[in-house]
Design an enzyme around this catalytic site. Sequence first.
Site, short mmCIF file in Angstrom:
data_model
loop_
_atom_site.label_atom_id
_atom_site.label_comp_id
_atom_site.label_asym_id
_atom_site.label_seq_id
_atom_site.Cartn_x
_atom_site.Cartn_y
_atom_site.Cartn_z
N TRP A 1 4.78 27.11 53.76
CA TRP A 1 5.90 26.60 52.99
C TRP A 1 6.61 27.97 52.70
O TRP A 1 5.71 29.09 52.30
CB TRP A 1 5.35 25.97 51.77
CG TRP A 1 6.43 25.69 50.78
CD1 TRP A 1 7.59 24.92 51.17
CD2 TRP A 1 6.43 25.64 49.19
NE1 TRP A 1 8.26 24.65 50.05
CE2 TRP A 1 7.52 24.82 48.88
CE3 TRP A 1 5.39 26.18 48.44
CZ2 TRP A 1 7.71 25.13 47.58
CZ3 TRP A 1 5.83 26.14 47.17
CH2 TRP A 1 6.92 25.26 46.61
N ALA B 1 -0.51 19.57 47.62
CA ALA B 1 0.95 19.19 47.12
C ALA B 1 1.34 17.90 47.90
O ALA B 1 2.20 17.11 47.50
CB ALA B 1 2.07 19.91 47.88
N LYS C 1 5.27 14.83 45.34
CA LYS C 1 5.37 13.66 46.19
C LYS C 1 4.37 12.67 45.95
O LYS C 1 4.73 11.42 46.53
CB LYS C 1 4.88 14.42 47.57
CG LYS C 1 6.03 15.25 48.28
CD LYS C 1 5.97 16.48 47.58
CE LYS C 1 7.22 17.36 48.47
NZ LYS C 1 7.26 18.72 47.68
N ASP D 1 -3.99 24.89 47.82
CA ASP D 1 -2.58 24.15 47.34
C ASP D 1 -2.58 22.76 47.94
O ASP D 1 -2.72 22.35 49.12
CB ASP D 1 -1.39 25.00 48.10
CG ASP D 1 0.24 24.18 47.94
OD1 ASP D 1 0.17 23.35 47.10
OD2 ASP D 1 0.76 24.73 48.26
C1 LIG Z 1 2.97 23.02 50.45
C2 LIG Z 1 3.82 23.05 48.95
N1 LIG Z 1 3.12 23.39 48.03
C3 LIG Z 1 3.85 23.18 46.78
C4 LIG Z 1 5.10 22.76 46.63
C5 LIG Z 1 5.77 22.51 45.29
O1 LIG Z 1 5.95 21.27 44.90
P1 LIG Z 1 6.70 21.16 43.35
O2 LIG Z 1 6.70 22.64 42.72
O3 LIG Z 1 7.97 20.67 43.74
O4 LIG Z 1 5.68 20.25 42.87
C6 LIG Z 1 5.67 22.05 47.80
C7 LIG Z 1 7.00 21.54 47.76
O5 LIG Z 1 7.60 21.04 48.63
C8 LIG Z 1 4.92 22.40 49.12
O6 LIG Z 1 5.36 21.72 50.10
#
Ligand SMILES: Cc1ncc(COP(=O)(O)O)c(C=O)c1O
Length: 389
Positions: free
Chosen positions: A126, A209, A242, A207
């Site tokens: 990401w 998510a 999500k 991570d």
């Molecule tokens: C792999 C991954 N980690 C973390 C996040 C962070 O998400 P948020 O800060 O929107 O909760 C995302 C968001 O797209 C992601 O794709």
Amino acid sequence: MFDALTRQPDDPLLALIGLYRKDERPGKVDLGVGVYRDETGHTPIFRAVKEAEKRLHETQDSKAYVGPEGDLVFVDRLWTLVGGDTINRSHLAGVQTPGGSGALRLAADLIRQMGGKRIWIGLPSWMNHASIFKAAGLETAGYPFFDVPSQTVLFDTMMSALQGASAGDAVLLHAGCHNPTGGVISEAQWLEIAAVVAERGLLPLVDLAYQGFGRGLEEDVVGLRHLIGIVPETLIAVSCSKSFGLYRERTGAIFAVTTSSSSADTVRSNLAGLARTSYSMPPDHGAAIVRTILSDADLARDWKEELETMRLRISGIRQSLAEGLRDRWQALGAIAAQEGMFSLLPLAEADVMRLRNEHGIYMPGSGRINIAGLKTAEVGDVIDKLKNL
Ligand SMILES: Cc1ncc(COP(=O)(O)O)c(C=O)c1O
């Protein structure tokens, strides 16, 4: 004094949103932005979220400060979802954060605070990962994680990288639904990773998510649970963006699995201190929603059912895409078995531009597609356009 600043490049994904909005062609397709979309192209609010908001509206009687650790009932309920009964909870430090990004940043700040210098990242990852870690002062070390032409996870390369890491290095791992590749780590591979991480004295930062978007709510944390059962210390950054559709509410948490209740207490106080000097306290509303849902059996059941329909929709689109594309690109048959919202197509930037300019199909230059951006009725057409590149 502002003259000392240089203009920063625009986020390419946000720029893509602008271009898509301006496009007036009726059949345009947005495969760029990383949000779930339903069959009508809408990013829905979960029924359970609406109901929880209604209840909060009726019962919440104060907006007084909560504290840098956030809503601790939310943190506790969220951990049940993530970790189940795998570890002794007195060894766990959990703090609510502004989304998964806030959790990753707090994790990086904590690693710096404890003297860590470097974090290993499988590439591609990401986009924000490296930026967040660098902003916190960590050095990032990349290794190839995924081969795009053959659509395969480079597990051996990953293991060599981990074997070459120094004790005290941190290692970023995606719990599942890898962004941007969809590449899957099997249960047996998670066990191998855990063994090397423990043996080398590395600190995993996992991570999480997309829980519930891969194989299922429980299935998506099997690897992570193996890891925390084997490795003594682990950090886990959780995003509710999500899984609960709470993107703009900035809801998440950072968890540290430690080896004792006194270590957990020390880690918690450090996380709270880091939060205090950064954003002071996380926003409350999203966490209050998740707490309400996870504290009520009916709401939780309804949330799980709706999440499952999303997962199945993505999985269905994956099967159709793979079916349609594999006779032109055999490797793309792998899209069916990949997990989560994203896959990375083996396209040259010129192909990405042709799709955009000639057919109104939008994706970033990397060829990453958001599978959930596709409606069933559009799949055949997108397959044709890809095959005719
Ligand atoms: C792999 C991954 N980690 C973390 C996040 C962070 O998400 P948020 O800060 O929107 O909760 C995302 C968001 O797209 C992601 O794709």
